[in-house]
Design a protein around this motif. Structure first.
Motif, mmCIF file in Angstrom:
data_model
loop_
_atom_site.group_PDB
_atom_site.id
_atom_site.type_symbol
_atom_site.label_atom_id
_atom_site.label_comp_id
_atom_site.label_asym_id
_atom_site.label_seq_id
_atom_site.Cartn_x
_atom_site.Cartn_y
_atom_site.Cartn_z
ATOM 1 N N VAL A 192 0.792 -1.262 0.027
ATOM 2 C CA VAL A 192 -0.084 -0.031 -0.041
ATOM 3 C C VAL A 192 0.952 1.390 0.220
ATOM 4 N N ALA A 193 2.016 1.197 0.842
ATOM 5 C CA ALA A 193 2.800 2.309 0.854
ATOM 6 C C ALA A 193 3.364 2.653 -0.532
ATOM 7 N N GLY A 194 3.841 1.581 -1.072
ATOM 8 C CA GLY A 194 4.513 1.804 -2.285
ATOM 9 C C GLY A 194 3.687 2.338 -3.325
ATOM 10 N N LEU A 195 2.389 1.880 -3.423
ATOM 11 C CA LEU A 195 1.407 2.251 -4.387
ATOM 12 C C LEU A 195 1.286 3.713 -4.164
ATOM 13 N N VAL A 196 1.018 4.078 -2.974
ATOM 14 C CA VAL A 196 0.723 5.747 -2.718
ATOM 15 C C VAL A 196 1.957 6.426 -3.099
ATOM 16 N N LEU A 197 3.235 5.905 -2.856
ATOM 17 C CA LEU A 197 4.293 6.767 -3.328
ATOM 18 C C LEU A 197 4.576 6.840 -4.578
ATOM 19 N N LEU A 198 4.187 5.727 -5.254
ATOM 20 C CA LEU A 198 4.424 5.601 -6.733
ATOM 21 C C LEU A 198 3.492 6.763 -7.285
ATOM 22 N N PHE A 199 2.335 6.669 -7.091
ATOM 23 C CA PHE A 199 1.284 7.601 -7.770
ATOM 24 C C PHE A 199 1.053 8.967 -7.149
ATOM 25 N N PHE A 200 1.382 9.232 -5.888
ATOM 26 C CA PHE A 200 1.255 10.498 -5.444
ATOM 27 C C PHE A 200 2.345 10.865 -4.507
ATOM 28 N N PRO A 201 3.703 10.950 -4.922
ATOM 29 C CA PRO A 201 4.793 11.341 -4.223
ATOM 30 C C PRO A 201 4.804 12.440 -3.653
ATOM 31 N N VAL A 202 4.594 13.568 -4.209
ATOM 32 C CA VAL A 202 4.483 15.032 -3.546
ATOM 33 C C VAL A 202 3.600 15.230 -2.291
ATOM 34 N N THR A 203 2.159 14.637 -2.424
ATOM 35 C CA THR A 203 1.265 14.614 -1.503
ATOM 36 C C THR A 203 1.614 13.896 -0.308
ATOM 37 N N THR A 204 2.095 12.602 -0.578
ATOM 38 C CA THR A 204 2.322 11.803 0.453
ATOM 39 C C THR A 204 3.503 12.395 1.225
ATOM 40 N N THR A 205 4.478 12.588 0.902
ATOM 41 C CA THR A 205 5.813 13.046 1.608
ATOM 42 C C THR A 205 5.460 14.603 2.423
ATOM 43 N N LYS A 206 4.608 15.302 1.722
ATOM 44 C CA LYS A 206 4.211 16.379 2.492
ATOM 45 C C LYS A 206 3.299 16.056 3.634
ATOM 46 N N MET A 207 2.277 15.181 3.417
ATOM 47 C CA MET A 207 1.435 14.741 4.413
ATOM 48 C C MET A 207 2.145 14.087 5.575
ATOM 49 N N ILE A 208 3.184 13.387 5.223
ATOM 50 C CA ILE A 208 3.933 12.827 6.125
ATOM 51 C C ILE A 208 4.871 13.846 7.212
ATOM 52 N N ALA A 209 5.332 14.632 6.602
ATOM 53 C CA ALA A 209 6.178 16.051 7.305
ATOM 54 C C ALA A 209 5.121 16.729 8.078
ATOM 55 N N TYR A 210 3.726 17.208 7.555
ATOM 56 C CA TYR A 210 2.837 17.666 8.180
ATOM 57 C C TYR A 210 2.280 16.974 9.570
ATOM 58 N N ILE A 211 2.034 15.630 9.093
ATOM 59 C CA ILE A 211 1.782 14.775 10.595
ATOM 60 C C ILE A 211 2.853 14.660 11.433
ATOM 61 N N ALA A 212 3.989 14.599 11.037
ATOM 62 C CA ALA A 212 5.362 14.525 11.952
ATOM 63 C C ALA A 212 5.049 15.923 12.624
ATOM 64 N N ALA A 213 5.206 16.975 11.881
ATOM 65 C CA ALA A 213 4.936 18.419 12.840
ATOM 66 C C ALA A 213 4.087 18.629 13.760
ATOM 67 N N ALA A 214 2.790 17.996 13.357
ATOM 68 C CA ALA A 214 1.853 18.088 14.324
ATOM 69 C C ALA A 214 2.040 17.295 15.568
ATOM 70 N N MET A 215 2.412 16.254 15.347
ATOM 71 C CA MET A 215 2.682 15.334 16.376
ATOM 72 C C MET A 215 3.813 15.921 17.242
ATOM 73 N N LEU A 216 4.982 16.242 16.950
ATOM 74 C CA LEU A 216 5.693 16.891 17.791
ATOM 75 C C LEU A 216 5.391 18.150 18.442
ATOM 76 N N LEU A 217 4.411 18.993 17.977
ATOM 77 C CA LEU A 217 3.898 20.074 18.535
ATOM 78 C C LEU A 217 3.051 19.848 19.526
ATOM 79 N N PHE A 218 2.026 18.725 19.461
ATOM 80 C CA PHE A 218 1.207 18.277 20.470
ATOM 81 C C PHE A 218 2.110 17.398 21.575
ATOM 82 N N MET A 219 3.250 16.803 21.294
ATOM 83 C CA MET A 219 4.013 16.112 22.480
ATOM 84 C C MET A 219 4.740 17.484 23.069
#
Length: 184
Positions: free
Chosen positions: A20-47
């Motif tokens: 699933v991760a491979g398919l998502v990265l294959l077809f949506f690389p920009v959106t996926t990586t930015k989403m991962i970055a934003y989720i990591a940022a939100a988690m760090l902020l909340f922590m």
């Protein structure tokens, strides 16, 4: 459920997640990586916020959250940096995913050795998939491509391959282990 069934289930689930991760990265690389970055940022902020709140909720001499203020502020700053510098995080993600593919390759390498020790037929097939995983992971980590998006698509292909080969080799080793036990 015995330990072998648990390991088999875990490997099959891991393989499916990689697909699933491979398919998502294959077809949506920009959106996926930015989403991962934003989720990591939100988690760090909340922590970070949680650490700061925890620091002020307890008495200074209690020892609880003694470094919570400093840690909380640090986590919030890192979270904000990631949010505003998502491109940097995007450039690190392929290396992390390359390490995941390398780990999968080393895992399959061990499975190939186990199959060879059991004198299973076609253990070399698992060895070949392990070698391909190791090569893919190495290429991804050393990043020979000129653009990050091409690399991320390549990572997607690598994760897809890794997931499929994990499932296939897990099912094969499971069958050969059962045959080996029945033979003894």
């Amino acid at each position: 459920m015995n330990i072998f069934q648990k390991i088999k289930s875990g490997m099959l689930i891991s393989g499916a997640v990689l697909i699933v991760a491979g398919l998502v990265l294959l077809f949506f690389p920009v959106t996926t990586t930015k989403m991962i970055a934003y989720i990591a940022a939100a988690m760090l902020l909340f922590m970070g916020i949680g650490q700061v709140i925890g620091y002020f909720r307890y008495e200074p001499g209690s020892g609880r959250y003694s470094s919570g203020l400093v840690l909380g502020i640090f986590l919030m700053i890192v979270g904000l940096l990631i949010y505003y510098k998502a491109e940097v995080v995007v450039s690190i993600i392929p290396i992390i995913l390359g390490v995941v593919i390398l780990f999968s390759g080393f895992s399959k390498l061990q499975q190939a050795v186990d199959l060879a020790r059991m004198k299973a037929r076609r253990w070399t097939t698992v060895l070949a998939t392990a070698c391909l995983n190791l090569i893919l992971g190495g290429v991804i980590i050393f990043n020979p491509f000129s653009t990050a998006m091409t690399l991320l698509r390549f990572v997607g292909i690598g994760l897809l391959y890794s997931g499929i080969s994990d499932i296939v080799s897990t099912l094969y080793i499971s069958r050969e282990t059962k045959n080996y036990r029945d033979f003894e």
